[in-house]
Design a protein around this motif. Sequence first.
Motif, PDB file in Angstrom:
ATOM      1  N   GLY A 376      27.113 -27.233 -23.511  1.00 50.92           N
ATOM      2  CA  GLY A 376      26.114 -27.466 -22.794  1.00 50.92           C
ATOM      3  C   GLY A 376      25.009 -28.594 -22.900  1.00 50.92           C
ATOM      4  O   GLY A 376      24.856 -28.904 -23.974  1.00 50.92           O
ATOM      5  N   LEU A 377      24.780 -29.368 -21.986  1.00 45.14           N
ATOM      6  CA  LEU A 377      24.172 -30.652 -22.065  1.00 45.14           C
ATOM      7  C   LEU A 377      22.569 -30.302 -21.505  1.00 45.14           C
ATOM      8  O   LEU A 377      21.890 -31.298 -21.700  1.00 45.14           O
ATOM      9  N   GLY A 378      22.173 -29.529 -20.937  1.00 48.11           N
ATOM     10  CA  GLY A 378      20.965 -29.424 -20.737  1.00 48.11           C
ATOM     11  C   GLY A 378      20.734 -28.212 -19.529  1.00 48.11           C
ATOM     12  O   GLY A 378      21.391 -27.121 -19.544  1.00 48.11           O
ATOM     13  N   GLU A 379      19.646 -27.976 -18.877  1.00 45.53           N
ATOM     14  CA  GLU A 379      19.313 -26.835 -18.050  1.00 45.53           C
ATOM     15  C   GLU A 379      19.892 -27.085 -16.506  1.00 45.53           C
ATOM     16  O   GLU A 379      19.670 -26.000 -15.766  1.00 45.53           O
ATOM     17  N   GLY A 380      20.402 -28.141 -16.121  1.00 44.54           N
ATOM     18  CA  GLY A 380      20.758 -28.325 -14.701  1.00 44.54           C
ATOM     19  C   GLY A 380      22.020 -27.516 -14.527  1.00 44.54           C
ATOM     20  O   GLY A 380      22.827 -26.954 -15.372  1.00 44.54           O
ATOM     21  N   PRO A 381      22.202 -27.252 -13.197  1.00 43.35           N
ATOM     22  CA  PRO A 381      23.519 -26.368 -12.899  1.00 43.35           C
ATOM     23  C   PRO A 381      24.649 -26.957 -13.428  1.00 43.35           C
ATOM     24  O   PRO A 381      25.629 -26.158 -13.496  1.00 43.35           O
ATOM     25  N   ASP A 382      24.883 -28.524 -13.312  1.00 45.90           N
ATOM     26  CA  ASP A 382      26.406 -28.812 -13.732  1.00 45.90           C
ATOM     27  C   ASP A 382      26.028 -29.656 -15.193  1.00 45.90           C
ATOM     28  O   ASP A 382      26.929 -30.236 -15.063  1.00 45.90           O
ATOM     29  N   ASP A 383      25.315 -28.911 -15.978  1.00 48.56           N
ATOM     30  CA  ASP A 383      25.122 -29.484 -17.229  1.00 48.56           C
ATOM     31  C   ASP A 383      26.247 -28.664 -18.174  1.00 48.56           C
ATOM     32  O   ASP A 383      25.751 -28.299 -19.239  1.00 48.56           O
ATOM     33  N   LEU A 384      27.355 -28.537 -17.839  1.00 54.53           N
ATOM     34  CA  LEU A 384      28.364 -27.944 -18.721  1.00 54.53           C
ATOM     35  C   LEU A 384      29.538 -28.701 -18.451  1.00 54.53           C
ATOM     36  O   LEU A 384      29.876 -29.097 -17.416  1.00 54.53           O
ATOM     37  N   ALA A 385      29.894 -29.245 -19.457  1.00 54.87           N
ATOM     38  CA  ALA A 385      31.379 -30.293 -19.628  1.00 54.87           C
ATOM     39  C   ALA A 385      31.958 -29.993 -20.672  1.00 54.87           C
ATOM     40  O   ALA A 385      31.973 -29.296 -21.510  1.00 54.87           O
ATOM     41  N   PRO A 386      33.491 -30.341 -20.251  1.00 48.31           N
ATOM     42  CA  PRO A 386      34.468 -30.132 -21.068  1.00 48.31           C
ATOM     43  C   PRO A 386      34.348 -31.066 -22.489  1.00 48.31           C
ATOM     44  O   PRO A 386      33.612 -32.064 -22.221  1.00 48.31           O
ATOM     45  N   PHE A 387      34.392 -30.482 -23.766  1.00 51.99           N
ATOM     46  CA  PHE A 387      33.840 -31.465 -24.928  1.00 51.99           C
ATOM     47  C   PHE A 387      35.110 -32.392 -25.011  1.00 51.99           C
ATOM     48  O   PHE A 387      36.355 -32.213 -25.031  1.00 51.99           O
ATOM     49  N   GLU A 388      34.549 -33.832 -25.407  1.00 50.65           N
ATOM     50  CA  GLU A 388      35.295 -34.590 -25.435  1.00 50.65           C
ATOM     51  C   GLU A 388      35.102 -35.376 -26.856  1.00 50.65           C
ATOM     52  O   GLU A 388      33.791 -36.097 -26.926  1.00 50.65           O
ATOM     53  N   PRO A 389      36.033 -35.181 -27.985  1.00 52.54           N
ATOM     54  CA  PRO A 389      35.674 -35.760 -29.007  1.00 52.54           C
ATOM     55  C   PRO A 389      34.988 -37.067 -29.456  1.00 52.54           C
ATOM     56  O   PRO A 389      33.877 -37.519 -30.178  1.00 52.54           O
ATOM     57  N   GLU A 390      35.813 -37.972 -28.693  1.00 50.01           N
ATOM     58  CA  GLU A 390      35.359 -39.599 -28.806  1.00 50.01           C
ATOM     59  C   GLU A 390      33.826 -39.745 -28.248  1.00 50.01           C
ATOM     60  O   GLU A 390      33.090 -40.377 -28.846  1.00 50.01           O
TER      61      GLU A 390
END
Length: 399
Positions: A376-390
Amino acid sequence: MPENLWIWIVLGVVLLGLAVGAALLAPRLTRRPHEPSAAERPAPQAPADDATTDATTTDDAAVDGTSPPTLPEASADVEVPVLDVPEPVTGRLARLRARLARSGSPLGARLLAVLSRDHLSEDDWDELEETLLLADVGAGPSAGLIDALRTQVRVHGVSDPVQVRAMLRSALLDLVDPSLDRSLATDPTLGEDGARVPSVVLVVGVNGTGKTTTVGKLARVLVAEGSDVVLGAADTFRAAAADQLETWGSRVGVPVVRSHKDGADPAAVAFDAVRHGRTEDVDVVLVDTAGRLQNKSGLMDELGKIRRVIEKEAPLREVLLVLDATTGQNGLMQARVFGEVAGVTGIVLTKLDGTAKGGIVVAVQRELGVPVKLVGLGEGPDDLAPFEPEAFVDGLLGD
């Protein structure tokens, strides 16, 4: 002419005028104000030959035992709701770099500052290890990273800043482990009878981690990727949970299977959601569960029941554990118990953008042996992302 005769003539003319006026006004006085006159009414038209009347119902309500609702009659005045268009999933984590820099995460900056010194003493190495421990990397991984850096320093030295950064990046990336499979199993499969079976994803976690919100955001991720989704509101303990989930679903046109009874059996709601997903031939069924404390054995047993009941209808492809990145090492205790009860297959870390505890990514993967799959990157509705190690390591280093 006698005077009385003139009076009678005038009176007669007045009476005649009143009679004529009354006759003309009578139809208008008796007609209702909103009715058109005969001349204004349009001529009736015969119905079209292909006009039909269908009774349209939905079986959504039948899932939880209520009578099926009827749809409103079509009308030109009814506005079709405009659905949200989720942002593309690709590249979302790139935004994490700037957010990590703005959050003031000291991990990368402190490591680089120490490694850039001309001569590293034992105190310097102790400071490096302390920095890793404060970032919740964990004792074991921290010791492993320090050993790797010591070896690099003996071989290459630390005089070149570019070389120092590359050395640290490589060591951190090895800790995060880019070789882990972080994909979500969201593709439908074929059952023994040859019918399509949706991928079932169970989302678990303790109270306050943002679990229901994560389910809603994950639905948007899947919709953005072109999947048909059904949400199951199996959190029947928190009164607003199902309503919250319906709000998320309505924004992207995703239906929600829920119960309108207080204290309904969560396992039954989860089962109905999976069955509804099979009936409607959807791709993914996301099941939200009640937030549970890892030391409440009764609630944890119920989570095991939900899993068993779901698997009577369809295989459980993913069990995602939602953890709050700010909880640090306490999150490892949660992960350990949930892993034993629910068979966790992946981690979702929320609030990762606003914390210096990025090392929890490493620690929780070591604890469970399963990867962090979403952040989770923040409070926005699209602030969820697949985790990328790099991208994550580069964000820590401020690249």
